[in-house]
Design a protein around this motif. Sequence first.
Motif, PDB file in Angstrom:
ATOM      1  N   VAL A 297       0.876  -1.168   0.000  1.00 36.96           N
ATOM      2  CA  VAL A 297       0.000   0.000   0.000  1.00 36.96           C
ATOM      3  C   VAL A 297       0.909   1.212   0.000  1.00 36.96           C
ATOM      4  O   VAL A 297       1.651   1.441   0.931  1.00 36.96           O
ATOM      5  N   LYS A 298       0.844   1.956  -1.096  1.00 41.07           N
ATOM      6  CA  LYS A 298       1.649   3.172  -1.180  1.00 41.07           C
ATOM      7  C   LYS A 298       0.728   4.377  -1.133  1.00 41.07           C
ATOM      8  O   LYS A 298      -0.437   4.300  -1.520  1.00 41.07           O
ATOM      9  N   SER A 299       1.266   5.457  -0.658  1.00 36.40           N
ATOM     10  CA  SER A 299       0.484   6.680  -0.622  1.00 36.40           C
ATOM     11  C   SER A 299       0.377   7.219  -2.046  1.00 36.40           C
ATOM     12  O   SER A 299       1.389   7.377  -2.723  1.00 36.40           O
ATOM     13  N   PRO A 300      -0.831   7.504  -2.512  1.00 33.12           N
ATOM     14  CA  PRO A 300      -1.003   7.983  -3.887  1.00 33.12           C
ATOM     15  C   PRO A 300      -0.703   9.483  -4.040  1.00 33.12           C
ATOM     16  O   PRO A 300      -1.512  10.248  -4.541  1.00 33.12           O
TER      17      PRO A 300
ATOM     18  N   THR B 250      -7.225   2.804  -6.314  1.00 29.73           N
ATOM     19  CA  THR B 250      -8.488   2.074  -6.187  1.00 29.73           C
ATOM     20  C   THR B 250      -8.208   0.629  -5.807  1.00 29.73           C
ATOM     21  O   THR B 250      -7.321  -0.009  -6.367  1.00 29.73           O
ATOM     22  N   TYR B 251      -8.989   0.117  -4.871  1.00 36.30           N
ATOM     23  CA  TYR B 251      -8.899  -1.282  -4.435  1.00 36.30           C
ATOM     24  C   TYR B 251     -10.300  -1.875  -4.536  1.00 36.30           C
ATOM     25  O   TYR B 251     -11.247  -1.345  -3.953  1.00 36.30           O
ATOM     26  N   GLU B 252     -10.419  -2.958  -5.289  1.00 36.15           N
ATOM     27  CA  GLU B 252     -11.714  -3.614  -5.510  1.00 36.15           C
ATOM     28  C   GLU B 252     -11.833  -4.837  -4.609  1.00 36.15           C
ATOM     29  O   GLU B 252     -10.953  -5.701  -4.608  1.00 36.15           O
TER      30      GLU B 252
ATOM     31  N   HIS C 282      -8.291   5.240  -1.952  1.00 33.70           N
ATOM     32  CA  HIS C 282      -7.305   5.842  -1.053  1.00 33.70           C
ATOM     33  C   HIS C 282      -6.775   7.108  -1.715  1.00 33.70           C
ATOM     34  O   HIS C 282      -6.083   7.036  -2.722  1.00 33.70           O
ATOM     35  N   PHE C 283      -7.127   8.245  -1.156  1.00 32.34           N
ATOM     36  CA  PHE C 283      -6.723   9.542  -1.692  1.00 32.34           C
ATOM     37  C   PHE C 283      -5.565  10.114  -0.881  1.00 32.34           C
ATOM     38  O   PHE C 283      -5.532   9.967   0.339  1.00 32.34           O
TER      39      PHE C 283
ATOM     40  N   LEU D  59     -15.897   3.162   0.035  1.00 27.82           N
ATOM     41  CA  LEU D  59     -15.183   3.663   1.204  1.00 27.82           C
ATOM     42  C   LEU D  59     -14.081   4.569   0.686  1.00 27.82           C
ATOM     43  O   LEU D  59     -13.249   4.131  -0.117  1.00 27.82           O
ATOM     44  N   CYS D  60     -14.089   5.824   1.101  1.00 28.41           N
ATOM     45  CA  CYS D  60     -13.082   6.793   0.677  1.00 28.41           C
ATOM     46  C   CYS D  60     -12.218   7.173   1.869  1.00 28.41           C
ATOM     47  O   CYS D  60     -12.719   7.716   2.853  1.00 28.41           O
ATOM     48  N   LEU D  61     -10.928   6.828   1.769  1.00 25.04           N
ATOM     49  CA  LEU D  61      -9.944   7.163   2.786  1.00 25.04           C
ATOM     50  C   LEU D  61      -9.145   8.349   2.266  1.00 25.04           C
ATOM     51  O   LEU D  61      -8.497   8.234   1.224  1.00 25.04           O
ATOM     52  N   LEU D  62      -9.188   9.463   2.968  1.00 32.37           N
ATOM     53  CA  LEU D  62      -8.592  10.697   2.452  1.00 32.37           C
ATOM     54  C   LEU D  62      -7.478  11.205   3.363  1.00 32.37           C
ATOM     55  O   LEU D  62      -7.736  11.634   4.490  1.00 32.37           O
TER      56      LEU D  62
END
Length: 154
Positions: A61-64, A71-73, A81-82, A107-110
Amino acid sequence: METITRAIDSDSEMVAFGEQLGRIFAHHTGPLSVHLIGNLGAGKTTLTRGILRAFGHEGAVKSPTYTLVETYEFPSRRVYHFDLYRLGDPEELEYMGIRDYFVEHNLCLLEWPERGEGVLPAPDVMVNIAVQGAGRRVALQASDAALQAQLAHC
């Protein structure tokens, strides 16, 4: 709303805590917006890694930071993941269709949500991470009383 606080002593504890949160998020119906607040190196991406593990993600998991969103499905939910750290202006989010992400069971992780202030919807959950000695202090708040009660058991 009451603030729930936890002391986290290591990266592995942060991932484990993220997994607990992820299990709660996995059972929540409807879209969820989670604001991850903290300075550089506070552990926002480490926490995200744990949340994604709760859904079954086993990869890196890298920071975008440069792509703005990863996006993870998963069968039960799509997770976005924003990382808004490099966002120049909140209006840029409108051009990328930001409102389309906050629908259905997403689910939006910001990370760095303050950079999108005025454009982003209000958070369902706020996670504040602060360095505390060699560890971290995590403070949680939810906009919904039922979700807040579930978070209290993490």
